[in-house]
Design an enzyme around this catalytic site. Structure first.
Site, short mmCIF file in Angstrom:
data_model
loop_
_atom_site.label_atom_id
_atom_site.label_comp_id
_atom_site.label_asym_id
_atom_site.label_seq_id
_atom_site.Cartn_x
_atom_site.Cartn_y
_atom_site.Cartn_z
N LYS A 10 42.72 -8.83 -18.90
CA LYS A 10 43.89 -8.49 -18.79
C LYS A 10 42.66 -6.24 -19.30
O LYS A 10 41.72 -6.41 -19.47
CB LYS A 10 43.84 -8.35 -20.90
N ASP A 137 43.81 -8.38 -30.22
CA ASP A 137 44.19 -9.30 -28.51
C ASP A 137 45.00 -10.84 -28.29
O ASP A 137 44.64 -11.28 -27.10
CB ASP A 137 42.99 -9.10 -27.23
#
Ligand code: C5P
Length: 299
Positions: A10, A137
């Site tokens: 990401k 995350d």
């Protein structure tokens, strides 16, 4: 029986960081986008727990119970009343300690893989709770795509996007510690800092329109100055990418990876070549986003 899960990296196209809270975490207003750099996590039943690391970054991850993926397997084992005796093979292409959520990605993949091995009985809500307990995350790595993250970054809502964005990731062999980068930011801001972060509507509009030029203008990361304070070289890398025509450039998450947004695939590949020739970085690769989160690879 063996299950393989593919999971992306990401970038935070926006990372607004509030003051440190009593629990030690910082309130975030962030927009995640998953990128087409993938780890692959394979699970199979075994007589005892083990992790085998493969791939470019195999020497940079722990293969004992301190690996977040091992903790993920334990959580699913507890919930489904199994012994966590499995062999996990982690094929690591996502750079480690790089601000790309590679460890969180492997944990998300291990949750999905263990759930598949033990009959897909955990359910999405419980998997999300497990993801939250593993790290800030991990929830996003289950989802993928593009999402607004609030709270620690773990409370997600989808963000509309059109088309694909082309990125160049400038990578480094030596990682940065996420807690160290957050602490440096606290130090730079001083004790009086109290602003709550907010994602600008212009950035959300650029994503919804698939407008890379506008997105490039609004990329932002509050952690960037802390990462640069710890690793001044990153400032030079960002300057170089922008001089070479990138639409925007930021440190990814807590760094040290620098993420550049490009016009299209061709200009991304040009920038990869220039970065590799610059002597400023250890690696450079092209990726596109958004892509799916952790998914079983059909056999
Ligand atoms: O949740 P995760 O394990 O990824 O967080 C690693 C560290 O990063 C935390 O221990 C904390 O120091 C810092 N962090 C933070 N605020 C967040 C997310 C992470 O201070 N929202």
């Amino acid at each position: 029986m063996e299950f393989a899960v593919r999971v992306p990296a990401k970038v935070n196209v926006y990372l607004g960081v509030g003051p440190r809270e009593d629990n030690g975490f910082h309130g975030l207003a962030t927009v995640f986008q998953s990128l087409s750099v993938y780890d692959e996590v394979t699970i199979e039943a075994a007589s005892e727990f083990s992790i085998v690391a493969q791939g470019e970054w195999r020497d940079s991850i722990p293969t004992d119970s301190s690996n977040l993926a091992a903790k993920a397997v334990e959580l699913v084992a507890q919930a489904t009343r199994h012994e966590p005796s499995v062999k996990l093979t982690i094929d690591k292409s996502i750079p480690v300690a790089a601000g790309l959520a590679g460890g969180s990605a492997d944990a998300a993949a291990a949750l999905v893989a263990a759930d598949a091995l033990w009959g897909n009985v955990v359910g999405r809500d419980a998997l999300e709770d497990m993801a939250d307990s593993l790290g800030s995350d991990v929830a996003f790595m289950l989802h993928g795509g593009c999402a607004l993250g609030t709270g620690r970054g773990n409370i997600l809502s989808p963000v509309m996007t059109r088309g694909s964005f082309h990125w160049v990731l400038a990578t480094f062999k030596d990682g940065l510690s996420t807690p160290a980068v957050y602490s440096k930011l606290d130090e730079l801001r001083g004790e009086d800092f109290f602003e709550e972060p907010e994602v600008p509507t212009e950035l959300l509009a650029a994503l919804a329109q698939g407008n890379a030029v506008d997105l490039g203008k609004h990329l932002h990361n509050d952690l960037q100055r802390a990462a640069i304070a710890l690793r001044p070289q990153l400032g030079k890398v960002l300057d170089f990418g922008l001089e070479q025509g990138a639409l925007g450039g930021i440190v990814s998450g807590s760094g040290p990876t620098c993420a550049f947004l490009a016009h299209d695939e061709g200009s991304a590949i040009d920038l990869v070549v220039k970065l590799l020739g610059s002597g400023l970085v250890d690696g450079a690769l092209h990726a596109h986003g958004p892509v799916h989160g952790a998914r079983i690879i059909p056999q």
